[in-house]
Design a protein around this motif. Structure first.
Motif, PDB file in Angstrom:
ATOM      1  N   THR A  86      -4.780  -5.497  -2.078  1.00 15.78           N
ATOM      2  CA  THR A  86      -5.020  -5.312  -0.818  1.00 15.78           C
ATOM      3  C   THR A  86      -3.857  -5.191   0.190  1.00 15.78           C
ATOM      4  O   THR A  86      -3.777  -4.716   1.247  1.00 15.78           O
ATOM      5  CB  THR A  86      -6.417  -5.724  -0.088  1.00 15.78           C
ATOM      6  OG1 THR A  86      -5.837  -7.468  -0.215  1.00 15.78           O
ATOM      7  CG2 THR A  86      -7.475  -5.491  -1.239  1.00 15.78           C
ATOM      8  N   ALA A  87      -2.900  -6.044  -0.232  1.00 14.45           N
ATOM      9  CA  ALA A  87      -1.860  -6.345   0.649  1.00 14.45           C
ATOM     10  C   ALA A  87      -0.645  -7.127  -0.126  1.00 14.45           C
ATOM     11  O   ALA A  87      -0.726  -7.834  -0.857  1.00 14.45           O
ATOM     12  CB  ALA A  87      -2.210  -7.342   1.771  1.00 14.45           C
ATOM     13  N   LEU A  88       0.581  -6.509   0.252  1.00 14.92           N
ATOM     14  CA  LEU A  88       1.992  -7.181  -0.086  1.00 14.92           C
ATOM     15  C   LEU A  88       2.735  -7.272   1.182  1.00 14.92           C
ATOM     16  O   LEU A  88       2.939  -6.474   1.974  1.00 14.92           O
ATOM     17  CB  LEU A  88       2.506  -6.072  -1.044  1.00 14.92           C
ATOM     18  CG  LEU A  88       1.852  -5.778  -2.471  1.00 14.92           C
ATOM     19  CD1 LEU A  88       2.593  -4.570  -2.847  1.00 14.92           C
ATOM     20  CD2 LEU A  88       2.013  -7.211  -3.229  1.00 14.92           C
ATOM     21  N   PRO A  89       3.487  -8.637   1.482  1.00 14.71           N
ATOM     22  CA  PRO A  89       3.922  -8.799   2.624  1.00 14.71           C
ATOM     23  C   PRO A  89       5.066  -7.954   2.760  1.00 14.71           C
ATOM     24  O   PRO A  89       5.702  -7.714   1.693  1.00 14.71           O
ATOM     25  CB  PRO A  89       4.393 -10.140   2.328  1.00 14.71           C
ATOM     26  CG  PRO A  89       3.346 -10.865   1.523  1.00 14.71           C
ATOM     27  CD  PRO A  89       2.983  -9.782   0.565  1.00 14.71           C
ATOM     28  N   GLY A  90       5.166  -7.360   3.872  1.00 15.37           N
ATOM     29  CA  GLY A  90       6.417  -6.415   4.027  1.00 15.37           C
ATOM     30  C   GLY A  90       6.378  -4.998   3.551  1.00 15.37           C
ATOM     31  O   GLY A  90       7.334  -3.918   3.800  1.00 15.37           O
ATOM     32  N   LEU A  91       5.090  -4.615   3.184  1.00 15.61           N
ATOM     33  CA  LEU A  91       5.036  -3.253   2.558  1.00 15.61           C
ATOM     34  C   LEU A  91       3.841  -2.383   3.285  1.00 15.61           C
ATOM     35  O   LEU A  91       2.533  -3.263   3.075  1.00 15.61           O
ATOM     36  CB  LEU A  91       4.795  -3.108   1.049  1.00 15.61           C
ATOM     37  CG  LEU A  91       6.071  -3.531   0.276  1.00 15.61           C
ATOM     38  CD1 LEU A  91       5.581  -3.447  -1.156  1.00 15.61           C
ATOM     39  CD2 LEU A  91       7.136  -2.449   0.485  1.00 15.61           C
ATOM     40  N   ASP A  92       3.809  -1.301   3.802  1.00 20.19           N
ATOM     41  CA  ASP A  92       2.955  -0.570   4.126  1.00 20.19           C
ATOM     42  C   ASP A  92       2.208   0.093   3.257  1.00 20.19           C
ATOM     43  O   ASP A  92       0.863   0.350   3.424  1.00 20.19           O
ATOM     44  CB  ASP A  92       3.341   0.294   5.189  1.00 20.19           C
ATOM     45  CG  ASP A  92       3.715  -0.476   6.594  1.00 20.19           C
ATOM     46  OD1 ASP A  92       3.421  -1.575   6.676  1.00 20.19           O
ATOM     47  OD2 ASP A  92       4.785   0.075   7.220  1.00 20.19           O
ATOM     48  N   ASN A  93       2.964   0.663   2.248  1.00 19.17           N
ATOM     49  CA  ASN A  93       2.208   1.362   1.222  1.00 19.17           C
ATOM     50  C   ASN A  93       2.151   0.696   0.025  1.00 19.17           C
ATOM     51  O   ASN A  93       2.960   0.290  -0.380  1.00 19.17           O
ATOM     52  CB  ASN A  93       3.021   2.739   0.840  1.00 19.17           C
ATOM     53  CG  ASN A  93       3.283   3.707   1.707  1.00 19.17           C
ATOM     54  OD1 ASN A  93       2.165   3.949   2.586  1.00 19.17           O
ATOM     55  ND2 ASN A  93       4.109   4.351   2.055  1.00 19.17           N
ATOM     56  N   ILE A  94       0.858   0.340  -0.279  1.00 15.98           N
ATOM     57  CA  ILE A  94       0.675  -0.789  -1.260  1.00 15.98           C
ATOM     58  C   ILE A  94       0.550   0.077  -2.675  1.00 15.98           C
ATOM     59  O   ILE A  94      -0.218   0.785  -2.842  1.00 15.98           O
ATOM     60  CB  ILE A  94      -0.851  -1.409  -0.897  1.00 15.98           C
ATOM     61  CG1 ILE A  94      -0.578  -2.280   0.352  1.00 15.98           C
ATOM     62  CG2 ILE A  94      -1.012  -2.462  -2.190  1.00 15.98           C
ATOM     63  CD1 ILE A  94      -2.091  -2.653   0.871  1.00 15.98           C
ATOM     64  N   PRO A  95       1.427  -0.532  -3.592  1.00 16.54           N
ATOM     65  CA  PRO A  95       1.023  -0.166  -5.008  1.00 16.54           C
ATOM     66  C   PRO A  95      -0.277  -0.519  -5.571  1.00 16.54           C
ATOM     67  O   PRO A  95      -0.527  -1.286  -5.157  1.00 16.54           O
ATOM     68  CB  PRO A  95       2.421  -0.793  -5.684  1.00 16.54           C
ATOM     69  CG  PRO A  95       3.408  -1.246  -4.603  1.00 16.54           C
ATOM     70  CD  PRO A  95       2.408  -1.223  -3.389  1.00 16.54           C
ATOM     71  N   ARG A  96      -0.470   0.339  -6.618  1.00 21.71           N
ATOM     72  CA  ARG A  96      -1.603   0.054  -7.427  1.00 21.71           C
ATOM     73  C   ARG A  96      -1.356  -1.062  -8.342  1.00 21.71           C
ATOM     74  O   ARG A  96      -1.354  -0.775  -9.543  1.00 21.71           O
ATOM     75  CB  ARG A  96      -2.101   1.179  -8.007  1.00 21.71           C
ATOM     76  CG  ARG A  96      -2.719   2.270  -7.150  1.00 21.71           C
ATOM     77  CD  ARG A  96      -3.180   3.341  -7.739  1.00 21.71           C
ATOM     78  NE  ARG A  96      -3.829   4.303  -6.711  1.00 21.71           N
ATOM     79  CZ  ARG A  96      -4.437   5.444  -7.010  1.00 21.71           C
ATOM     80  NH1 ARG A  96      -4.541   5.714  -8.204  1.00 21.71           N
ATOM     81  NH2 ARG A  96      -4.787   6.166  -6.090  1.00 21.71           N
ATOM     82  N   PHE A  97      -1.589  -2.523  -7.750  1.00 18.98           N
ATOM     83  CA  PHE A  97      -1.631  -3.322  -8.874  1.00 18.98           C
ATOM     84  C   PHE A  97      -3.054  -3.704  -8.977  1.00 18.98           C
ATOM     85  O   PHE A  97      -3.751  -3.808  -8.119  1.00 18.98           O
ATOM     86  CB  PHE A  97      -0.761  -4.576  -8.292  1.00 18.98           C
ATOM     87  CG  PHE A  97       0.780  -4.230  -8.295  1.00 18.98           C
ATOM     88  CD1 PHE A  97       1.427  -4.330  -9.604  1.00 18.98           C
ATOM     89  CD2 PHE A  97       1.477  -3.729  -7.283  1.00 18.98           C
ATOM     90  CE1 PHE A  97       2.714  -3.924  -9.886  1.00 18.98           C
ATOM     91  CE2 PHE A  97       2.745  -3.626  -7.247  1.00 18.98           C
ATOM     92  CZ  PHE A  97       3.750  -3.791  -8.372  1.00 18.98           C
ATOM     93  N   LYS A  98      -3.456  -4.483 -10.172  1.00 27.06           N
ATOM     94  CA  LYS A  98      -4.749  -4.825 -10.341  1.00 27.06           C
ATOM     95  C   LYS A  98      -4.610  -6.230 -11.270  1.00 27.06           C
ATOM     96  O   LYS A  98      -3.907  -6.116 -12.161  1.00 27.06           O
ATOM     97  CB  LYS A  98      -5.609  -3.702 -10.904  1.00 27.06           C
ATOM     98  CG  LYS A  98      -7.048  -4.195 -10.860  1.00 27.06           C
ATOM     99  CD  LYS A  98      -7.773  -2.980 -11.107  1.00 27.06           C
ATOM    100  CE  LYS A  98      -9.500  -3.302 -11.107  1.00 27.06           C
ATOM    101  NZ  LYS A  98     -10.320  -2.401 -11.322  1.00 27.06           N
ATOM    102  N   LEU A  99      -5.634  -7.103 -10.906  1.00 26.87           N
ATOM    103  CA  LEU A  99      -5.764  -8.116 -11.645  1.00 26.87           C
ATOM    104  C   LEU A  99      -6.374  -7.816 -13.125  1.00 26.87           C
ATOM    105  O   LEU A  99      -7.063  -6.937 -13.036  1.00 26.87           O
ATOM    106  CB  LEU A  99      -6.489  -9.420 -11.093  1.00 26.87           C
ATOM    107  CG  LEU A  99      -6.124  -9.791  -9.637  1.00 26.87           C
ATOM    108  CD1 LEU A  99      -7.006 -10.813  -9.140  1.00 26.87           C
ATOM    109  CD2 LEU A  99      -4.800 -10.317  -9.838  1.00 26.87           C
TER     110      LEU A  99
END
Length: 127
Positions: A86-99
């Motif tokens: 849901t959030a990556l520091p410094g990025l507005d467009n979040i890639p689709r990473f999933k646990l």
């Protein structure tokens, strides 16, 4: 004799009771595989491999933000209770990473998990 890899993918295993506080991160280990169990405020339980997809840092050392997101303390990546980034520091467009989610069922106030994608949860053999 079966290897740990074969055992861990061969069925359902009780890993914890359901007495987990909402928004708590509970770490368990099953056949040398570290897992985290999360319970949200609606009492839904999810289980994931205890590793951030970024660098593999243990998410069990992270924290819950705003009662809804799990934050990895290594680089601040955040995930919702479905394991979606849901959030990556410094990025507005979040890639689709999933646990990596682990199949989870509740029976007799116990949390059961399976790493098998096709093993049905059958409570008849649990008694």
């Amino acid at each position: 004799m079966k290897s740990i890899r074969e055992l861990s993918s061969d069925g359902w295993f009780a890993v914890s009771d359901t007495n987990i506080k909402p928004n708590e991160i509970k770490r368990v280990v099953l056949f040398e595989v570290p897992l985290i169990i999360l319970k949200d405020s609606n009492k839904n339980i999810s289980t994931f491999i205890d590793a951030c997809p970024h660098r593999g840092y243990p998410l069990s050392e992270g924290t819950i933000l705003n009662k809804k997101n799990l934050m990895c303390i290594y680089h601040g990546w955040c995930f919702n209770k479905r394991g979606e980034c849901t959030a990556l520091p410094g990025l507005d467009n979040i890639p689709r990473f999933k646990l990596k989610e682990v199949r989870t069922e509740i029976f007799d106030d116990m949390i059961w998990v399976s790493q098998s994608s096709n093993k049905e949860f059958d409570i008849t053999h649990k008694r």
